[in-house]
Design a protein around this motif. Structure first.
Motif, PDB file in Angstrom:
ATOM      1  N   GLY A 232       0.816  -1.205   0.000  1.00  0.00           N
ATOM      2  CA  GLY A 232       0.000   0.000   0.000  1.00  0.00           C
ATOM      3  C   GLY A 232       0.850   1.254   0.000  1.00  0.00           C
TER       4      GLY A 232
ATOM      5  N   THR B  89       0.947   4.404  -2.462  1.00  0.00           N
ATOM      6  CA  THR B  89       0.867   5.766  -1.948  1.00  0.00           C
ATOM      7  C   THR B  89       1.994   6.624  -2.498  1.00  0.00           C
ATOM      8  OG1 THR B  89      -0.187   5.001   0.093  1.00  0.00           O
ATOM      9  CG2 THR B  89       0.899   7.140   0.172  1.00  0.00           C
TER      10      THR B  89
ATOM     11  N   THR C  82       1.357   6.847   5.948  1.00  0.00           N
ATOM     12  CA  THR C  82       1.130   7.932   4.990  1.00  0.00           C
ATOM     13  C   THR C  82       1.703   9.235   5.523  1.00  0.00           C
ATOM     14  OG1 THR C  82      -0.907   6.843   4.246  1.00  0.00           O
ATOM     15  CG2 THR C  82      -0.629   9.181   3.673  1.00  0.00           C
TER      16      THR C  82
ATOM     17  N   TRP D 190      -6.213  14.674  -0.052  1.00  0.00           N
ATOM     18  CA  TRP D 190      -6.002  13.242   0.218  1.00  0.00           C
ATOM     19  C   TRP D 190      -6.811  12.870   1.457  1.00  0.00           C
ATOM     20  CZ3 TRP D 190      -2.158   9.945  -2.110  1.00  0.00           C
ATOM     21  CH2 TRP D 190      -2.020   8.693  -1.495  1.00  0.00           C
TER      22      TRP D 190
ATOM     23  N   GLU E 285      -8.856   9.641   3.819  1.00  0.00           N
ATOM     24  CA  GLU E 285      -9.269   8.278   4.114  1.00  0.00           C
ATOM     25  C   GLU E 285     -10.702   8.375   4.602  1.00  0.00           C
ATOM     26  OE1 GLU E 285      -6.689   7.126   7.289  1.00  0.00           O
ATOM     27  OE2 GLU E 285      -4.885   7.717   6.194  1.00  0.00           O
TER      28      GLU E 285
ATOM     29  N   ASP F 261      -8.246   7.045   0.020  1.00  0.00           N
ATOM     30  CA  ASP F 261      -7.762   5.763   0.516  1.00  0.00           C
ATOM     31  C   ASP F 261      -8.985   4.992   1.001  1.00  0.00           C
ATOM     32  OD1 ASP F 261      -6.771   3.628   1.999  1.00  0.00           O
ATOM     33  OD2 ASP F 261      -5.051   4.748   2.758  1.00  0.00           O
ATOM     34  N   ASN F 262      -9.328   3.959   0.248  1.00  0.00           N
ATOM     35  CA  ASN F 262     -10.560   3.203   0.470  1.00  0.00           C
ATOM     36  C   ASN F 262     -10.300   1.889   1.197  1.00  0.00           C
ATOM     37  OD1 ASN F 262     -13.391   3.068   0.152  1.00  0.00           O
ATOM     38  ND2 ASN F 262     -13.238   1.856  -1.722  1.00  0.00           N
ATOM     39  N   THR F 263      -9.142   1.793   1.848  1.00  0.00           N
ATOM     40  CA  THR F 263      -8.730   0.531   2.456  1.00  0.00           C
ATOM     41  C   THR F 263      -9.706   0.038   3.515  1.00  0.00           C
ATOM     42  OG1 THR F 263      -6.398   1.005   2.042  1.00  0.00           O
ATOM     43  CG2 THR F 263      -6.892  -0.602   3.762  1.00  0.00           C
TER      44      THR F 263
ATOM     45  N   LEU G 140      -7.184   4.518  -3.716  1.00  0.00           N
ATOM     46  CA  LEU G 140      -5.999   3.780  -3.278  1.00  0.00           C
ATOM     47  C   LEU G 140      -6.414   2.677  -2.316  1.00  0.00           C
ATOM     48  CD1 LEU G 140      -2.551   4.978  -2.295  1.00  0.00           C
ATOM     49  CD2 LEU G 140      -3.869   3.840  -0.508  1.00  0.00           C
ATOM     50  N   HIS G 141      -5.697   1.565  -2.381  1.00  0.00           N
ATOM     51  CA  HIS G 141      -5.909   0.466  -1.435  1.00  0.00           C
ATOM     52  C   HIS G 141      -4.584  -0.102  -0.962  1.00  0.00           C
ATOM     53  CE1 HIS G 141     -10.245  -0.336  -1.643  1.00  0.00           C
ATOM     54  NE2 HIS G 141     -10.165  -0.013  -2.919  1.00  0.00           N
ATOM     55  N   SER G 142      -4.526  -0.439   0.299  1.00  0.00           N
ATOM     56  CA  SER G 142      -3.589  -1.452   0.748  1.00  0.00           C
ATOM     57  C   SER G 142      -4.320  -2.773   0.552  1.00  0.00           C
ATOM     58  CB  SER G 142      -3.211  -1.259   2.219  1.00  0.00           C
ATOM     59  OG  SER G 142      -2.480  -2.377   2.674  1.00  0.00           O
TER      60      SER G 142
ATOM     61  N   GLY H 186      -0.643  -3.336  -2.831  1.00  0.00           N
ATOM     62  CA  GLY H 186      -1.336  -2.057  -2.927  1.00  0.00           C
ATOM     63  C   GLY H 186      -1.927  -1.881  -4.310  1.00  0.00           C
TER      64      GLY H 186
END
Length: 390
Positions: A88, A92, A116, A154, A156, A185-187, A205-207, A221
């Motif tokens: 991830g 990033t 991050t 940015w 989350e 960040d949609n993790t 973004l995802h981890s 990621g």
């Protein structure tokens, strides 16, 4: 707990679970294999100089197993382009360096993930990048933080670890009015619970280590976007910097994604049972969970998420010592970093995943415990927390 009614279908007309199982790979025409092979090859034969078979030349640039994963991830987020990375943080780093130049500015959550924050605060600032932390639920605060140099908002949502909620649609409007891009960040939510591109985000973004892989056995990621120019920039750094997953990692992540829908339903159901226990327990001072009606982001979460997720954070009346004791006393909840796997995990963010924020504006409370609620039997999880708190 009420939830929004989302079908999860995309332009193909197929539902989420169908895409999760089938997108990215058709049964092999020669063997009939229903799963993508692990193409364990670092290089690919060419039929002549510059004449590549099926477009593959070297595994850092492209690998068929990774291609299948990238197509699957794009389909799950309803996006046109997907890129897979070795972690991830590699995703990033690629997103930030693709969209920022020296002198640029970005807005980040005031409770961002520690990794991050560390990358931005310790590395990108050396490159002349500046940042402003603002709560993701504060739309007007984020608007006020934007400058002519701002290139990225940015966020989350939910945030890690305080589970705050950002209004993706509203924040995309704010970012775009100022010529900036919104990265989500949609993790924590996973694409099953939330699809930010459909709500106006420019990049997701995802981890994939977390819910997408889902079994705590692979690190990865991803970046997904509808913008072909951004995707080209991501592809350039993906290849040029080389932070790519190996074929076995790609296979494991794709394997995990196939069961994301059923796993997320159980994660959410178990989390709700845990929340019911914690909100009534005298040792607990506050439960942070967007499914609670009193949560400040509850209405937004109910609108933009299918359910409220498997992550729960809790603050203890006894402060840091009580938080550390809870982490030490659980038997089914394993004390470990990371999240989103089938097994339940417990951690103390201030001393573990978010230690890098100590002494900064992003420092997390020392009485905070974060729970990643797994898919074990609901009654066992509740009983484990009861005895640990008792």
């Amino acid at each position: 707990m009420s939830t929004a009614d989302h079908t999860g279908s995309d332009q193909s007309g197929r539902g989420f679970a169908t895409r999760a199982i089938h997108a990215g790979f058709e049964p092999d025409p020669q063997t009939g294999a229903v799963n993508v092979p692990i193409y364990a090859s670092s290089t690919f034969a060419q039929d002549g100089v510059g004449n590549m078979r099926s477009g593959y030349e070297y595994a850092r640039t492209g690998n068929p197993t990774r291609t299948a994963l990238e197509a699957n991830l794009a389909a799950l987020e309803g996006g046109a382009h997907g890129r897979a990375f070795s972690s991830g943080m590699a995703a990033t780093d690629t997103a930030l360096r693709s969209m920022l130049r020296p002198g640029d500015h970005l807005v980040i959550p005031d409770d961002a993930y520690g990794g991050t924050f560390r990358l931005i605060d310790k590395v990108l600032t050396q490159w002349g990048v500046t940042y402003t932390p603002v709560g993701v639920g504060d739309v007007e605060g984020i608007r006020a933080a934007l400058t002519p140099a701002t290139k990225i908002v940015w966020i989350e949502t939910p945030t890690n670890p305080l589970l705050n909620i950002g209004d993706v649609e509203a924040l995309s409007g704010v970012a775009h009015e100022h010529g900036a891009r919104l990265v989500v960040d949609n993790t924590f939510a996973s694409p099953y619970l939330q699809q930010p591109l459909a709500q106006g985000a420019d990049v997701v973004l995802h981890s994939t280590t977390k819910y997408l892989g889902g079994h705590s056995d692979v690190v990865g990621g991803a970046l997904v976007t509808d913008d072909p120019d951004l995707d080209a920039a991501f592809a350039f750094l993906q290849n040029g910097a080389g932070g790519v997953p190996g074929p076995f990692d790609a296979f494991l992540t794709l394997r995990g994604a196939k069961t994301l829908a059923v796993r997320m339903e159980q994660h959410c159901t178990n989390a709700e049972a845990v929340v019911d226990l914690l909100t009534a327990h005298p040792a607990v001072s506050q439960v942070l969970y967007p499914g609670l009606p009193e949560h400040p982001g509850h209405a937004v979460a109910a609108r933009q998420m299918r359910r409220f997720g498997g992550m729960v954070s809790v603050r203890l009346r006894g402060g840091r010592e009580a938080a550390l004791e809870l982490c030490a006393r659980t038997e089914i909840f394993t004390l470990a970093e990371s999240l989103g796997g089938i097994e339940s995990l417990i951690e103390h963010p201030g001393a573990m995943t978010h230690a890098s924020t100590a002494g900064s504006l992003l420092e997390v409370p020392d009485d905070l415990v974060r729970l990643s609620v797994g898919i074990e039997d609901e009654a066992d999880l509740v009983a484990d927390l009861e005895q640990a708190l008792g």
